[in-house]
Write a protein that holds these residues in place. Structure first.
Motif, PDB file in Angstrom:
ATOM      1  N   TRP A 208       0.814  -1.220   0.000  1.00  0.00           N
ATOM      2  CA  TRP A 208       0.000   0.000   0.000  1.00  0.00           C
ATOM      3  C   TRP A 208       0.846   1.268   0.000  1.00  0.00           C
ATOM      4  O   TRP A 208       0.447   2.287  -0.563  1.00  0.00           O
ATOM      5  CB  TRP A 208      -0.947   0.004   1.201  1.00  0.00           C
TER       6      TRP A 208
ATOM      7  N   CYS B   8      -2.081   5.816  -0.893  1.00  0.00           N
ATOM      8  CA  CYS B   8      -2.782   5.544   0.366  1.00  0.00           C
ATOM      9  C   CYS B   8      -2.056   6.257   1.500  1.00  0.00           C
ATOM     10  O   CYS B   8      -0.841   6.109   1.646  1.00  0.00           O
ATOM     11  CB  CYS B   8      -2.817   4.048   0.652  1.00  0.00           C
TER      12      CYS B   8
ATOM     13  N   THR C  80      -2.721   5.630   4.627  1.00  0.00           N
ATOM     14  CA  THR C  80      -2.576   4.621   5.681  1.00  0.00           C
ATOM     15  C   THR C  80      -2.686   3.237   5.053  1.00  0.00           C
ATOM     16  O   THR C  80      -3.101   3.093   3.902  1.00  0.00           O
ATOM     17  CB  THR C  80      -3.679   4.739   6.745  1.00  0.00           C
TER      18      THR C  80
ATOM     19  N   PRO D 137      -4.488  -0.264   4.363  1.00  0.00           N
ATOM     20  CA  PRO D 137      -5.912  -0.518   4.191  1.00  0.00           C
ATOM     21  C   PRO D 137      -6.580  -0.872   5.513  1.00  0.00           C
ATOM     22  O   PRO D 137      -6.040  -1.642   6.311  1.00  0.00           O
ATOM     23  CB  PRO D 137      -5.948  -1.699   3.222  1.00  0.00           C
ATOM     24  N   THR D 138      -7.735  -0.270   5.732  1.00  0.00           N
ATOM     25  CA  THR D 138      -8.477  -0.504   6.966  1.00  0.00           C
ATOM     26  C   THR D 138      -9.726  -1.337   6.735  1.00  0.00           C
ATOM     27  O   THR D 138     -10.366  -1.770   7.696  1.00  0.00           O
ATOM     28  CB  THR D 138      -8.888   0.843   7.596  1.00  0.00           C
TER      29      THR D 138
ATOM     30  N   CYS E 269      -8.746   3.086   2.873  1.00  0.00           N
ATOM     31  CA  CYS E 269      -7.495   3.411   3.558  1.00  0.00           C
ATOM     32  C   CYS E 269      -7.792   4.637   4.409  1.00  0.00           C
ATOM     33  O   CYS E 269      -7.718   5.765   3.920  1.00  0.00           O
ATOM     34  CB  CYS E 269      -6.374   3.680   2.561  1.00  0.00           C
TER      35      CYS E 269
END
Length: 197
Positions: free
Chosen positions: A48, A66, A68, A70-71, A84
């Motif tokens: 990412w 991104c 962050t 991936p959430t 993200c």
């Protein structure tokens, strides 16, 4: 799909006449919904912070990153959702659609390829993935980590060959290709007007 079966290790070679690249090597991936979802998720889960992505269309190139890891991932009704943090996108990877059963060509994947673009001398310049719908419109391009430029398009001099680790992992995992010295033969963006400092 924890151990995907590699597809053909030999690419299709498509000549280019854009004045920037001489050809594109393409490896076709299956258009199976679960295969595409697994591939895209693997790229974002693992890399990412090394990719830029977005549609690459005539007159516009979206190269988002991104902020962050991936959430959230979700696959439903043929759409893969990747979030993200507060940013997210949806991409059609199979049938279903919304409303359920919508199979218009503009929604369905028609071509999915891993690519390696060659410079005017025939050496590798960029590596990545393209997803194009059945109507021929680009849906998603993912540019893999590049030894010649960072995510902000700053030229890397000398090249950071360690950035090829992403390409080599994906080429081995999905194409059955061992690391190639050929990937380190390019000189990068010699003629591009980008900041080399």
């Amino acid at each position: 799909m924890t151990n995907p079966i590699p597809v053909s290790s030999e690419p299709q070679i498509i000549p280019s006449n854009d004045g920037f690249t001489s050809a594109v090597q393409e490896w076709a991936l299956p258009l199976d919904e679960n295969y595409l979802a697994e591939f895209i998720q693997y790229v974002f889960k693992t890399y990412w912070d090394q990719v830029n992505f977005g549609p690459l269309i005539e007159g516009a190139s979206y190269e988002m990153t991104c902020a962050t890891a991936p959430t959230y991932f979700d696959l439903s009704n043929g759409f893969l959702t990747i979030a993200c943090g507060t940013q997210h996108f949806h991409i059609c990877v199979g049938t279903g659609g919304w409303p359920v059963g919508d199979t218009r060509p503009a929604r369905l994947p028609g071509k999915a390829v891993i690519f390696r673009r060659l410079d005017m001398k025939g050496a590798p310049l960029t590596w990545g993935f393209d997803l194009i719908n059945s109507a021929g419109t680009p849906m998603l391009t993912i540019h893999f980590a590049n030894p010649h430029a960072d995510l902000g398009d700053k030229l890397l001099k000398p090249a950071r060959w360690e950035n090829l680790a992403m390409w080599r992992d994906i080429a081995q995992r999905y194409l059955g290709r061992d690391p190639e010295a050929f990937d380190e033969t390019g000189e990068g963006y010699q003629d591009m007007m980008m900041d080399a400092s």
